[in-house]
Design a protein around this motif. Structure first.
Motif, PDB file in Angstrom:
ATOM      1  N   ILE A   1       2.710   2.841   0.572  1.00 16.11           N
ATOM      2  CA  ILE A   1       3.822   2.264   1.320  1.00 16.11           C
ATOM      3  C   ILE A   1       4.031   0.831   0.825  1.00 16.11           C
ATOM      4  O   ILE A   1       3.076   0.195   0.342  1.00 16.11           O
ATOM      5  N   TYR A   2       5.270   0.337   0.936  1.00 17.45           N
ATOM      6  CA  TYR A   2       5.615  -0.998   0.431  1.00 17.45           C
ATOM      7  C   TYR A   2       6.581  -1.692   1.372  1.00 17.45           C
ATOM      8  O   TYR A   2       7.334  -1.052   2.112  1.00 17.45           O
ATOM      9  N   ARG A   3       6.582  -3.010   1.304  1.00 18.65           N
ATOM     10  CA  ARG A   3       7.621  -3.745   2.011  1.00 18.65           C
ATOM     11  C   ARG A   3       8.916  -3.551   1.231  1.00 18.65           C
ATOM     12  O   ARG A   3       8.915  -3.329   0.010  1.00 18.65           O
ATOM     13  N   ASP A   4      10.029  -3.648   1.931  1.00 17.58           N
ATOM     14  CA  ASP A   4      11.321  -3.322   1.333  1.00 17.58           C
ATOM     15  C   ASP A   4      11.639  -4.178   0.111  1.00 17.58           C
ATOM     16  O   ASP A   4      12.196  -3.686  -0.877  1.00 17.58           O
ATOM     17  N   SER A   5      11.276  -5.455   0.143  1.00 11.85           N
ATOM     18  CA  SER A   5      11.672  -6.362  -0.928  1.00 11.85           C
ATOM     19  C   SER A   5      10.970  -6.087  -2.252  1.00 11.85           C
ATOM     20  O   SER A   5      11.388  -6.614  -3.286  1.00 11.85           O
ATOM     21  N   VAL A   6       9.915  -5.275  -2.247  1.00  8.48           N
ATOM     22  CA  VAL A   6       9.209  -4.993  -3.496  1.00  8.48           C
ATOM     23  C   VAL A   6       9.344  -3.532  -3.921  1.00  8.48           C
ATOM     24  O   VAL A   6       8.861  -3.156  -4.996  1.00  8.48           O
ATOM     25  N   LYS A   7       9.963  -2.721  -3.095  1.00  9.45           N
ATOM     26  CA  LYS A   7      10.127  -1.301  -3.439  1.00  9.45           C
ATOM     27  C   LYS A   7      10.884  -1.168  -4.751  1.00  9.45           C
ATOM     28  O   LYS A   7      11.902  -1.824  -4.971  1.00  9.45           O
ATOM     29  N   GLY A   8      10.373  -0.297  -5.619  1.00  9.39           N
ATOM     30  CA  GLY A   8      10.997  -0.096  -6.914  1.00  9.39           C
ATOM     31  C   GLY A   8      10.550  -1.085  -7.969  1.00  9.39           C
ATOM     32  O   GLY A   8      10.810  -0.885  -9.159  1.00  9.39           O
ATOM     33  N   ARG A   9       9.891  -2.161  -7.559  1.00  8.75           N
ATOM     34  CA  ARG A   9       9.390  -3.165  -8.512  1.00  8.75           C
ATOM     35  C   ARG A   9       7.864  -3.181  -8.567  1.00  8.75           C
ATOM     36  O   ARG A   9       7.291  -3.394  -9.632  1.00  8.75           O
ATOM     37  N   PHE A  10       7.218  -2.985  -7.429  1.00  7.53           N
ATOM     38  CA  PHE A  10       5.765  -3.024  -7.362  1.00  7.53           C
ATOM     39  C   PHE A  10       5.210  -1.615  -7.159  1.00  7.53           C
ATOM     40  O   PHE A  10       5.861  -0.775  -6.511  1.00  7.53           O
ATOM     41  N   SER A  11       4.034  -1.377  -7.678  1.00  6.95           N
ATOM     42  CA  SER A  11       3.361  -0.106  -7.427  1.00  6.95           C
ATOM     43  C   SER A  11       1.858  -0.318  -7.324  1.00  6.95           C
ATOM     44  O   SER A  11       1.301  -1.173  -8.028  1.00  6.95           O
ATOM     45  N   ILE A  12       1.235   0.445  -6.455  1.00 13.56           N
ATOM     46  CA  ILE A  12      -0.205   0.353  -6.229  1.00 13.56           C
ATOM     47  C   ILE A  12      -0.870   1.646  -6.681  1.00 13.56           C
ATOM     48  O   ILE A  12      -0.358   2.743  -6.420  1.00 13.56           O
ATOM     49  N   SER A  13      -2.004   1.509  -7.330  1.00 10.91           N
ATOM     50  CA  SER A  13      -2.795   2.661  -7.735  1.00 10.91           C
ATOM     51  C   SER A  13      -4.260   2.340  -7.506  1.00 10.91           C
ATOM     52  O   SER A  13      -4.639   1.171  -7.375  1.00 10.91           O
ATOM     53  N   ARG A  14      -5.068   3.380  -7.440  1.00  9.66           N
ATOM     54  CA  ARG A  14      -6.494   3.161  -7.252  1.00  9.66           C
ATOM     55  C   ARG A  14      -7.293   4.166  -8.070  1.00  9.66           C
ATOM     56  O   ARG A  14      -6.825   5.269  -8.364  1.00  9.66           O
ATOM     57  N   ASP A  15      -8.496   3.742  -8.420  1.00  8.75           N
ATOM     58  CA  ASP A  15      -9.437   4.598  -9.135  1.00  8.75           C
ATOM     59  C   ASP A  15     -10.746   4.529  -8.353  1.00  8.75           C
ATOM     60  O   ASP A  15     -11.485   3.551  -8.466  1.00  8.75           O
ATOM     61  N   ASN A  16     -11.009   5.555  -7.575  1.00 13.09           N
ATOM     62  CA  ASN A  16     -12.197   5.523  -6.718  1.00 13.09           C
ATOM     63  C   ASN A  16     -13.497   5.659  -7.517  1.00 13.09           C
ATOM     64  O   ASN A  16     -14.560   5.278  -7.040  1.00 13.09           O
ATOM     65  N   ASP A  17     -13.408   6.187  -8.725  1.00  8.13           N
ATOM     66  CA  ASP A  17     -14.604   6.248  -9.574  1.00  8.13           C
ATOM     67  C   ASP A  17     -14.999   4.849 -10.042  1.00  8.13           C
ATOM     68  O   ASP A  17     -16.184   4.553 -10.199  1.00  8.13           O
ATOM     69  N   LYS A  18     -14.005   4.015 -10.278  1.00  6.33           N
ATOM     70  CA  LYS A  18     -14.251   2.646 -10.741  1.00  6.33           C
ATOM     71  C   LYS A  18     -14.213   1.634  -9.606  1.00  6.33           C
ATOM     72  O   LYS A  18     -14.465   0.449  -9.824  1.00  6.33           O
ATOM     73  N   ASN A  19     -13.885   2.093  -8.409  1.00  5.62           N
ATOM     74  CA  ASN A  19     -13.786   1.207  -7.238  1.00  5.62           C
ATOM     75  C   ASN A  19     -12.773   0.094  -7.459  1.00  5.62           C
ATOM     76  O   ASN A  19     -13.036  -1.077  -7.152  1.00  5.62           O
ATOM     77  N   THR A  20     -11.627   0.448  -8.001  1.00  2.00           N
ATOM     78  CA  THR A  20     -10.590  -0.546  -8.265  1.00  2.00           C
ATOM     79  C   THR A  20      -9.260  -0.125  -7.639  1.00  2.00           C
ATOM     80  O   THR A  20      -8.972   1.058  -7.487  1.00  2.00           O
ATOM     81  N   VAL A  21      -8.491  -1.123  -7.295  1.00  4.05           N
ATOM     82  CA  VAL A  21      -7.126  -0.940  -6.802  1.00  4.05           C
ATOM     83  C   VAL A  21      -6.247  -1.938  -7.542  1.00  4.05           C
ATOM     84  O   VAL A  21      -6.569  -3.128  -7.576  1.00  4.05           O
TER      85      VAL A  21
END
Length: 122
Positions: free
Chosen positions: A57-77
């Motif tokens: 989920i994102y705030r409206d002002s960053v939708k389409g510009r920002f993206s979040i991903s995670r790798d639980n094997d590497k413990n990173t976001v």
């Protein structure tokens, strides 16, 4: 003990891209969020990802510009920020929530990083 550490901030020009990384030590089955705080303003929600990584989920002002991903094997976001604007300038914080689902509610986030500065020049 859960520790959260951000990295990747810096000075960029408007329209550029920047990728922030967050490393979590300890238990990793948390939803994770990114928040930001500009000088003189309250900390605000940017985006969040659930514990499994299949819901964001994102705030409206960053939708389409920002993206979040995670790798639980590497413990990173990661927070990928594209088409940056001067109004994106802030200290960015990564945080781990006490819930499994992605949340906009700052009060649900228990563990916080120290923050990383992002400055976008126009």
């Amino acid at each position: 003990q859960v520790q959260v550490v951000e990295a990747g901030g810096g000075l960029v020009q408007a329209g550029d891209s920047l990728r922030l990384s967050c490393t979590i030590s300890g238990k990793t089955l948390y939803s994770m969020g990114w928040f930001r705080q500009a000088p003189g303003k309250e900390r605000e929600f940017v985006g969040a990802i659930n514990w499994s990584g299949d819901s964001t989920i994102y705030r409206d002002s960053v939708k389409g510009r920002f993206s979040i991903s995670r790798d639980n094997d590497k413990n990173t976001v990661d927070l990928q920020m594209n088409s940056l604007k001067s109004e994106d300038t802030a200290v960015y914080y990564c945080a781990a929530s006490s819930t499994l689902g992605a949340s906009r509610n700052l009060n649900e986030y228990v563990y916080w990083g120290q923050g990383t500065q992002v400055t976008v020049s126009s």
